[in-house]
Design an enzyme around this catalytic site. Structure first.
Site, PDB file in Angstrom:
ATOM      1  CG  ASP A   1      -2.976  -3.139  13.052  1.00  0.00           C
ATOM      2  OD1 ASP A   1      -4.120  -3.558  13.286  1.00  0.00           O
ATOM      3  OD2 ASP A   1      -2.152  -2.854  13.958  1.00  0.00           O
TER       4      ASP A   1
ATOM      5  CG  ASN B   1     -10.208 -10.037  16.729  1.00  0.00           C
ATOM      6  OD1 ASN B   1     -10.206 -11.221  16.407  1.00  0.00           O
ATOM      7  ND2 ASN B   1      -9.120  -9.281  16.656  1.00  0.00           N
TER       8      ASN B   1
ATOM      9  CB  VAL C   1     -10.590  -0.529  18.112  1.00  0.00           C
ATOM     10  CG1 VAL C   1     -11.215   0.788  17.662  1.00  0.00           C
ATOM     11  CG2 VAL C   1      -9.116  -0.333  18.457  1.00  0.00           C
TER      12      VAL C   1
ATOM     13  CG  HIS D   1     -11.419  -3.389  13.342  1.00  0.00           C
ATOM     14  ND1 HIS D   1     -12.106  -2.989  14.475  1.00  0.00           N
ATOM     15  CD2 HIS D   1     -10.442  -4.226  13.780  1.00  0.00           C
ATOM     16  CE1 HIS D   1     -11.562  -3.555  15.540  1.00  0.00           C
ATOM     17  NE2 HIS D   1     -10.547  -4.330  15.142  1.00  0.00           N
ATOM     18  CB  ILE D   2     -12.321  -6.738   7.799  1.00  0.00           C
ATOM     19  CG1 ILE D   2     -13.850  -6.852   7.808  1.00  0.00           C
ATOM     20  CG2 ILE D   2     -11.695  -8.027   7.250  1.00  0.00           C
ATOM     21  CD1 ILE D   2     -14.455  -7.017   6.418  1.00  0.00           C
ATOM     22  CG  HIS D   3      -7.624  -7.560  12.124  1.00  0.00           C
ATOM     23  ND1 HIS D   3      -6.592  -6.891  12.740  1.00  0.00           N
ATOM     24  CD2 HIS D   3      -8.653  -7.520  13.000  1.00  0.00           C
ATOM     25  CE1 HIS D   3      -6.980  -6.481  13.938  1.00  0.00           C
ATOM     26  NE2 HIS D   3      -8.227  -6.858  14.123  1.00  0.00           N
TER      27      HIS D   3
HETATM   28  P1  5GP Z   1      -8.949  -5.482  17.478  1.00  0.00           P
HETATM   29  O1  5GP Z   1      -8.096  -6.117  18.559  1.00  0.00           O
HETATM   30  O2  5GP Z   1      -9.946  -4.505  18.049  1.00  0.00           O
HETATM   31  O3  5GP Z   1      -9.575  -6.482  16.558  1.00  0.00           O
HETATM   32  O4  5GP Z   1      -7.951  -4.695  16.554  1.00  0.00           O
HETATM   33  C1  5GP Z   1      -7.590  -3.371  16.767  1.00  0.00           C
HETATM   34  C2  5GP Z   1      -6.382  -3.097  15.898  1.00  0.00           C
HETATM   35  O5  5GP Z   1      -6.207  -1.711  15.811  1.00  0.00           O
HETATM   36  C3  5GP Z   1      -5.084  -3.686  16.452  1.00  0.00           C
HETATM   37  O6  5GP Z   1      -4.528  -4.593  15.501  1.00  0.00           O
HETATM   38  C4  5GP Z   1      -4.199  -2.467  16.674  1.00  0.00           C
HETATM   39  O7  5GP Z   1      -2.838  -2.683  16.388  1.00  0.00           O
HETATM   40  C5  5GP Z   1      -4.823  -1.431  15.755  1.00  0.00           C
HETATM   41  N1  5GP Z   1      -4.654  -0.056  16.182  1.00  0.00           N
HETATM   42  C6  5GP Z   1      -4.821   0.421  17.447  1.00  0.00           C
HETATM   43  N2  5GP Z   1      -4.582   1.749  17.468  1.00  0.00           N
HETATM   44  C7  5GP Z   1      -4.240   2.109  16.203  1.00  0.00           C
HETATM   45  C8  5GP Z   1      -3.878   3.354  15.601  1.00  0.00           C
HETATM   46  O8  5GP Z   1      -3.818   4.406  16.235  1.00  0.00           O
HETATM   47  N3  5GP Z   1      -3.600   3.338  14.267  1.00  0.00           N
HETATM   48  C9  5GP Z   1      -3.672   2.195  13.540  1.00  0.00           C
HETATM   49  N4  5GP Z   1      -3.373   2.296  12.237  1.00  0.00           N
HETATM   50  N5  5GP Z   1      -4.013   1.010  14.073  1.00  0.00           N
HETATM   51  C10 5GP Z   1      -4.287   0.959  15.388  1.00  0.00           C
END
Ligand code: 5GP
Length: 112
Positions: A28, A85, A94, A98-100
């Site tokens: 991330d 999320n 996004v 995706h899995i964090h």
């Molecule tokens: P969400 O909030 O949709 O569950 O998580 C999206 C994640 O994508 C966030 O933790 C954010 O930091 C990460 N993210 C957003 N843009 C980029 C990027 O350009 N590159 C990477 N590696 N992670 C990103």
């Protein structure tokens, strides 16, 4: 195109830790823990809420890849958290499933 599709296309660099035919995993960009890795399907599924029953194998494999990465990252003994999320109230930013994978520090519960 989402930011993750642009990473998949090679347009945006990412620190990739796993790639196979169906799945990509990378660090991330704004890590919330010493280890913060995102595991995504290459095929666009916007979110769990829009997954189909026919996606079952891919969804299962995402978890198994997360398990394997956690082990490689040395988290299997100390523990880790997997987060998905979904939608506005879930904190999704996004719209590409995706899995964090978070680990390397003691995580609090419940989440905010
Ligand atoms: P969400 O909030 O949709 O569950 O998580 C999206 C994640 O994508 C966030 O933790 C954010 O930091 C990460 N993210 C957003 N843009 C980029 C990027 O350009 N590159 C990477 N590696 N992670 C990103």
């Amino acid at each position: 195109m989402t930011i993750f599709q642009r990473i998949l296309a090679g347009e945006i660099p990412a620190k990739i830790v796993h790639e196979d035919n169906d799945i990509l995993a990378f660090h991330d960009i704004a890590p919330q823990a010493p280890v913060h890795i995102l595991i995504i399907p290459k095929r666009l599924i916007p979110r769990v809420g829009e997954a189909h029953d026919s996606d079952a194998e891919l969804l299962g494999r995402l978890l198994l890849v997360a398990r394997d990465i956690a082990k490689v990252q040395g988290l299997d003994q100390t523990g880790y958290r997997l987060i998905i999320n979904n939608g506005r109230d879930g904190g999704e930013e996004v719209p590409h499933l995706h899995i964090h994978l978070l680990g390397g520090r003691r995580l609090s519960w419940p989440p905010g």
